[in-house]
Motif scaffolding. Sequence first.
Motif, PDB file in Angstrom:
ATOM      1  N   ARG A  81     -19.760  20.670  44.690  1.00  0.00           N
ATOM      2  CA  ARG A  81     -20.712  19.849  45.867  1.00  0.00           C
ATOM      3  C   ARG A  81     -20.818  18.895  44.997  1.00  0.00           C
ATOM      4  O   ARG A  81     -21.157  17.273  46.268  1.00  0.00           O
ATOM      5  N   SER A  82     -20.914  18.435  44.147  1.00  0.00           N
ATOM      6  CA  SER A  82     -20.911  17.173  43.206  1.00  0.00           C
ATOM      7  C   SER A  82     -19.895  16.223  43.741  1.00  0.00           C
ATOM      8  O   SER A  82     -19.696  14.973  44.270  1.00  0.00           O
ATOM      9  N   GLN A  83     -18.501  16.928  43.560  1.00  0.00           N
ATOM     10  CA  GLN A  83     -17.396  15.634  44.412  1.00  0.00           C
ATOM     11  C   GLN A  83     -17.592  15.428  45.891  1.00  0.00           C
ATOM     12  O   GLN A  83     -17.055  14.710  45.957  1.00  0.00           O
ATOM     13  N   SER A  84     -18.216  16.662  46.415  1.00  0.00           N
ATOM     14  CA  SER A  84     -18.318  15.955  48.067  1.00  0.00           C
ATOM     15  C   SER A  84     -19.797  14.791  48.047  1.00  0.00           C
ATOM     16  O   SER A  84     -19.050  14.378  48.527  1.00  0.00           O
ATOM     17  N   VAL A  85     -20.631  14.722  47.095  1.00  0.00           N
ATOM     18  CA  VAL A  85     -21.090  14.219  47.082  1.00  0.00           C
ATOM     19  C   VAL A  85     -19.955  12.534  46.846  1.00  0.00           C
ATOM     20  O   VAL A  85     -21.005  11.627  46.902  1.00  0.00           O
ATOM     21  N   ALA A  86     -20.371  13.037  45.732  1.00  0.00           N
ATOM     22  CA  ALA A  86     -19.252  11.508  45.119  1.00  0.00           C
ATOM     23  C   ALA A  86     -18.159  11.238  46.709  1.00  0.00           C
ATOM     24  O   ALA A  86     -18.115   9.902  46.930  1.00  0.00           O
ATOM     25  N   ALA A  87     -17.652  11.853  47.305  1.00  0.00           N
ATOM     26  CA  ALA A  87     -16.744  10.947  48.463  1.00  0.00           C
ATOM     27  C   ALA A  87     -17.780  10.566  48.951  1.00  0.00           C
ATOM     28  O   ALA A  87     -17.231   9.702  50.117  1.00  0.00           O
ATOM     29  N   ARG A  88     -18.448  11.321  50.095  1.00  0.00           N
ATOM     30  CA  ARG A  88     -19.176  10.961  50.538  1.00  0.00           C
ATOM     31  C   ARG A  88     -20.360   9.778  50.029  1.00  0.00           C
ATOM     32  O   ARG A  88     -20.263   8.754  51.393  1.00  0.00           O
ATOM     33  N   GLU A  89     -20.124   9.134  49.032  1.00  0.00           N
ATOM     34  CA  GLU A  89     -21.498   8.458  48.210  1.00  0.00           C
ATOM     35  C   GLU A  89     -20.071   7.275  48.705  1.00  0.00           C
ATOM     36  O   GLU A  89     -20.003   5.640  49.240  1.00  0.00           O
ATOM     37  N   ALA A  90     -18.753   7.219  48.124  1.00  0.00           N
ATOM     38  CA  ALA A  90     -17.693   6.433  48.478  1.00  0.00           C
ATOM     39  C   ALA A  90     -17.541   6.068  49.778  1.00  0.00           C
ATOM     40  O   ALA A  90     -17.210   4.683  50.437  1.00  0.00           O
ATOM     41  N   ASP A  91     -17.420   7.075  50.794  1.00  0.00           N
ATOM     42  CA  ASP A  91     -17.694   6.602  52.298  1.00  0.00           C
ATOM     43  C   ASP A  91     -18.642   5.511  53.000  1.00  0.00           C
ATOM     44  O   ASP A  91     -18.194   4.888  53.670  1.00  0.00           O
ATOM     45  N   ALA A  92     -19.920   5.899  52.537  1.00  0.00           N
ATOM     46  CA  ALA A  92     -20.916   5.352  53.087  1.00  0.00           C
ATOM     47  C   ALA A  92     -20.510   4.042  52.164  1.00  0.00           C
ATOM     48  O   ALA A  92     -21.303   3.331  53.209  1.00  0.00           O
ATOM     49  N   SER A  93     -20.476   3.199  51.149  1.00  0.00           N
ATOM     50  CA  SER A  93     -20.132   2.459  51.112  1.00  0.00           C
ATOM     51  C   SER A  93     -18.988   1.483  51.337  1.00  0.00           C
ATOM     52  O   SER A  93     -19.352   0.274  51.268  1.00  0.00           O
ATOM     53  N   THR A  94     -17.825   2.180  51.584  1.00  0.00           N
ATOM     54  CA  THR A  94     -16.819   1.644  52.643  1.00  0.00           C
ATOM     55  C   THR A  94     -17.324   1.226  53.713  1.00  0.00           C
ATOM     56  O   THR A  94     -17.507   0.000  54.417  1.00  0.00           O
ATOM     57  N   ARG A  95     -18.072   2.138  54.297  1.00  0.00           N
ATOM     58  CA  ARG A  95     -18.957   1.833  55.740  1.00  0.00           C
ATOM     59  C   ARG A  95     -19.438   0.245  55.418  1.00  0.00           C
ATOM     60  O   ARG A  95     -19.955  -0.591  56.803  1.00  0.00           O
ATOM     61  N   GLU A  96     -20.460   0.507  54.340  1.00  0.00           N
ATOM     62  CA  GLU A  96     -21.407  -0.137  54.055  1.00  0.00           C
ATOM     63  C   GLU A  96     -21.064  -1.817  54.811  1.00  0.00           C
ATOM     64  O   GLU A  96     -21.264  -2.705  54.896  1.00  0.00           O
ATOM     65  N   THR A  97     -19.790  -1.635  53.396  1.00  0.00           N
ATOM     66  CA  THR A  97     -19.000  -2.979  53.531  1.00  0.00           C
ATOM     67  C   THR A  97     -18.454  -3.552  55.097  1.00  0.00           C
ATOM     68  O   THR A  97     -18.146  -4.631  54.954  1.00  0.00           O
ATOM     69  N   ALA A  98     -17.856  -2.580  55.611  1.00  0.00           N
ATOM     70  CA  ALA A  98     -17.522  -2.536  56.944  1.00  0.00           C
ATOM     71  C   ALA A  98     -18.588  -3.205  57.645  1.00  0.00           C
ATOM     72  O   ALA A  98     -18.070  -4.351  58.445  1.00  0.00           O
ATOM     73  N   LEU A  99     -19.465  -2.817  57.866  1.00  0.00           N
ATOM     74  CA  LEU A  99     -21.324  -3.114  58.878  1.00  0.00           C
ATOM     75  C   LEU A  99     -21.310  -4.585  58.193  1.00  0.00           C
ATOM     76  O   LEU A  99     -21.837  -5.263  59.085  1.00  0.00           O
ATOM     77  N   ASN A 100     -21.801  -4.799  56.684  1.00  0.00           N
ATOM     78  CA  ASN A 100     -21.582  -5.913  56.588  1.00  0.00           C
ATOM     79  C   ASN A 100     -20.069  -7.124  56.797  1.00  0.00           C
ATOM     80  O   ASN A 100     -20.872  -8.380  57.139  1.00  0.00           O
ATOM     81  N   GLU A 101     -19.474  -6.727  56.901  1.00  0.00           N
ATOM     82  CA  GLU A 101     -18.462  -7.486  57.309  1.00  0.00           C
ATOM     83  C   GLU A 101     -18.584  -8.227  58.854  1.00  0.00           C
ATOM     84  O   GLU A 101     -18.428  -8.944  59.605  1.00  0.00           O
ATOM     85  N   ALA A 102     -19.319  -6.905  59.409  1.00  0.00           N
ATOM     86  CA  ALA A 102     -19.117  -7.170  61.134  1.00  0.00           C
ATOM     87  C   ALA A 102     -20.480  -7.815  61.358  1.00  0.00           C
ATOM     88  O   ALA A 102     -20.228  -8.526  62.196  1.00  0.00           O
ATOM     89  N   ASP A 103     -21.781  -7.531  60.845  1.00  0.00           N
ATOM     90  CA  ASP A 103     -22.688  -8.404  60.735  1.00  0.00           C
ATOM     91  C   ASP A 103     -22.689 -10.145  60.512  1.00  0.00           C
ATOM     92  O   ASP A 103     -23.434 -11.178  61.134  1.00  0.00           O
ATOM     93  N   GLN A 104     -21.832 -10.101  59.449  1.00  0.00           N
ATOM     94  CA  GLN A 104     -21.395 -12.197  59.363  1.00  0.00           C
ATOM     95  C   GLN A 104     -20.388 -12.497  60.036  1.00  0.00           C
ATOM     96  O   GLN A 104     -19.895 -13.387  60.343  1.00  0.00           O
ATOM     97  N   TRP A 105     -19.377 -11.763  60.557  1.00  0.00           N
ATOM     98  CA  TRP A 105     -18.553 -12.160  62.459  1.00  0.00           C
ATOM     99  C   TRP A 105     -19.602 -11.797  62.891  1.00  0.00           C
ATOM    100  O   TRP A 105     -20.234 -13.351  64.112  1.00  0.00           O
ATOM    101  N   ILE A 106     -20.679 -11.429  63.588  1.00  0.00           N
ATOM    102  CA  ILE A 106     -21.733 -11.910  64.486  1.00  0.00           C
ATOM    103  C   ILE A 106     -22.909 -12.995  64.236  1.00  0.00           C
ATOM    104  O   ILE A 106     -22.766 -13.415  65.476  1.00  0.00           O
ATOM    105  N   ALA A 107     -23.011 -12.844  63.231  1.00  0.00           N
ATOM    106  CA  ALA A 107     -23.713 -14.096  62.704  1.00  0.00           C
ATOM    107  C   ALA A 107     -22.521 -15.712  62.940  1.00  0.00           C
ATOM    108  O   ALA A 107     -23.335 -16.166  63.755  1.00  0.00           O
ATOM    109  N   ASP A 108     -21.696 -15.641  62.551  1.00  0.00           N
ATOM    110  CA  ASP A 108     -20.908 -16.457  62.850  1.00  0.00           C
ATOM    111  C   ASP A 108     -20.385 -17.077  64.393  1.00  0.00           C
ATOM    112  O   ASP A 108     -20.528 -17.992  64.833  1.00  0.00           O
ATOM    113  N   ARG A 109     -20.629 -16.319  64.816  1.00  0.00           N
ATOM    114  CA  ARG A 109     -20.391 -16.137  66.262  1.00  0.00           C
ATOM    115  C   ARG A 109     -21.204 -16.537  67.033  1.00  0.00           C
ATOM    116  O   ARG A 109     -21.904 -17.434  67.727  1.00  0.00           O
TER     117      ARG A 109
END
Length: 186
Positions: A81-109
Amino acid sequence: MTSVGSAIFGVKGQRTRPVILLASGVFLGALVGSGGSGQSTAAEPAPTVTVTATATPTAAVDDLAEREAAVTSREAAVETRSQSVAAREADASTRETALNEADQWIADREAAVAAREASAAAAVSSTGSSSAGGSSSASGSTTSGGGSTFYANCTEARAAGAAPIMSGEPGYSSKLDRDGDGIACE
């Protein structure tokens, strides 16, 4: 008590427990009974009973082994379960980075659109103030008294920040719409 019974009777198991309890009860009763017979027991030393374990109870060992196996199994489940949680946290971090980039792109547009709108509004207001009732402006676009805009070509429309021009918008002309899809200067 089982180990005492095993040592005394040579029998292992749960069946010797009642016999041992009965024997020790009789022994203790005899001791207590002799103490209350009126004789002085101050001169006699008090009897001591020493119980020593001579054998390891197999039932307790088996129980401990089962508990140890259960704990080991639970530890493995926790690790999984700890390994599963760590994998989910990494996935969430990746998605959060993508969302931040999308927000920046929208703000620029949005900033680019706001700049284009401001430029178009400035062009319309300068065209409206410099031309009176349909005369030609410096950029080549004309405005009639009704507020419609004319662009001689797409270069003028882009310079004014109006391109692309949708059908029905001021400045739209079928001459500027090459493919006839209702969007000029695309």
